[in-house]
Write a protein that holds these residues in place. Structure first.
Motif, short mmCIF file in Angstrom:
data_model
loop_
_atom_site.label_atom_id
_atom_site.label_comp_id
_atom_site.label_asym_id
_atom_site.label_seq_id
_atom_site.Cartn_x
_atom_site.Cartn_y
_atom_site.Cartn_z
N ARG A 2 42.15 41.03 41.49
CA ARG A 2 41.43 39.36 42.39
C ARG A 2 43.66 38.78 42.81
NH1 ARG A 2 39.70 34.08 39.49
NH2 ARG A 2 41.21 32.54 40.71
N PHE A 11 38.87 39.06 46.22
CA PHE A 11 38.71 39.71 45.38
C PHE A 11 38.35 41.49 46.02
CE2 PHE A 11 37.26 35.68 43.71
CZ PHE A 11 37.39 35.95 42.00
N VAL A 13 36.69 45.30 45.08
CA VAL A 13 35.34 45.60 44.20
C VAL A 13 35.31 46.61 44.54
CG1 VAL A 13 33.61 45.22 43.60
CG2 VAL A 13 34.34 43.87 44.10
N THR A 71 36.59 43.40 49.97
CA THR A 71 37.65 43.17 50.19
C THR A 71 36.87 41.90 50.60
OG1 THR A 71 38.80 42.91 51.85
CG2 THR A 71 39.99 43.44 49.23
N THR A 76 34.38 32.50 42.67
CA THR A 76 34.09 33.48 41.69
C THR A 76 33.77 35.02 42.18
OG1 THR A 76 32.04 33.71 40.70
CG2 THR A 76 33.08 31.48 40.55
N ILE A 77 34.19 36.06 41.01
CA ILE A 77 33.89 37.40 40.98
C ILE A 77 32.69 37.22 40.51
CG2 ILE A 77 33.93 37.52 38.53
CD1 ILE A 77 34.81 40.28 40.84
N GLU A 78 31.37 36.74 40.62
CA GLU A 78 30.05 36.31 40.56
C GLU A 78 29.67 36.29 42.28
OE1 GLU A 78 31.70 34.86 38.45
OE2 GLU A 78 31.10 35.61 36.50
N ALA A 80 31.28 36.80 45.20
CA ALA A 80 32.11 38.05 44.90
C ALA A 80 30.74 39.32 44.70
CB ALA A 80 33.41 38.78 45.14
N TYR A 81 30.47 39.84 43.55
CA TYR A 81 30.09 40.94 43.80
C TYR A 81 28.52 40.14 44.17
CZ TYR A 81 27.44 44.42 40.99
OH TYR A 81 27.00 45.79 39.73
#
Length: 218
Positions: A2, A11, A13, A71, A76-78, A80-81
């Protein structure tokens, strides 16, 4: 990985088992080829605090080793995921729609089931093994990317990714892609069949007739 490039962080991933010939944009997600991700990291490194730079480099190497980095800007990463996972499902379903024979696959970390079990034939006697799931290692070529960009049905589904106010048709198409993605990854024949049936219901039931409404189910 990040980093803060603005108000909303970016982010990166990894997509397990995926490589791309050139950077590919699908909705708000960019899938990176090795060279493009390295260029991105070069631009980011001067902004990384010295005390965490070794850890940053370690994580960046891990992301690249797992598969093509994706990318996305997300709070948040949640978030983004979830966005990346939706996009991976669209790519996975598109791949399966173009390849009638078995091929290698890709997916979110942990979703690619590459499993083998050994067994004994007591009447033989003999030994053997069986493989379940998919083998990671799919190359997304420039030709694949062009076909995806020219497919109106899949672009219609992809237009709902990250869209805060998608149309009913867009939302149903994307939900259908997610359910089909589940079915593709599933190793149980019964659950695979169930996922396909639910996906078709999501894309067809309660819909008004239009060209894009039936393109994906066909």
């Amino acid at each position: 990985v990040r980093w803060q490039s603005g108000v909303v962080p970016t982010f990166a991933v990894p997509i397990e088992g995926l490589t791309v010939d050139e950077p590919l944009d699908v909705g708000p997600i960019r899938f990176h080829a090795k060279g493009s991700f390295e260029s991105l990291l070069e631009a980011v490194r001067p902004t990384v605090a010295v005390e965490i730079l070794p850890v940053f480099e370690e994580r960046a190497s891990h992301v690249e080793a797992v598969g093509a980095p994706a990318t996305v800007n997300a709070p948040t990463i949640e978030h983004a995921y979830a966005l990346v996972a939706q996009t991976v499902d669209v790519l996975l379903v598109f791949k399966e729609s173009r390849m009638m024979t078995y091929s290698t696959t890709f997916g979110m970390p942990g979703d690619v089931r590459d499993q083998r079990f050994q067994y004994l034939n007591l009447d033989g006697p003999g030994i053997g093994y069986r493989h379940r799931g998919g083998l990671p290692g799919f190359r997304l070529t420039n030709e694949f990317a062009r076909d995806l960009a020219s497919d109106a049905g899949f672009q219609f589904a992809a237009s709902a990714i990250g869209n805060t106010a998608p149309s009913d048709g867009q939302a149903r198409a994307l939900l259908g892609m997610q359910l089909l993605g589940w079915g593709i990854r599933e190793t149980s024949p019964a659950l695979k069949h169930l996922a396909v049936v639910i996906a078709l219901e999501a894309m067809l039931l309660g819909r008004t007739s239009s060209q894009k409404s039936f393109r994906l189910p066909r």
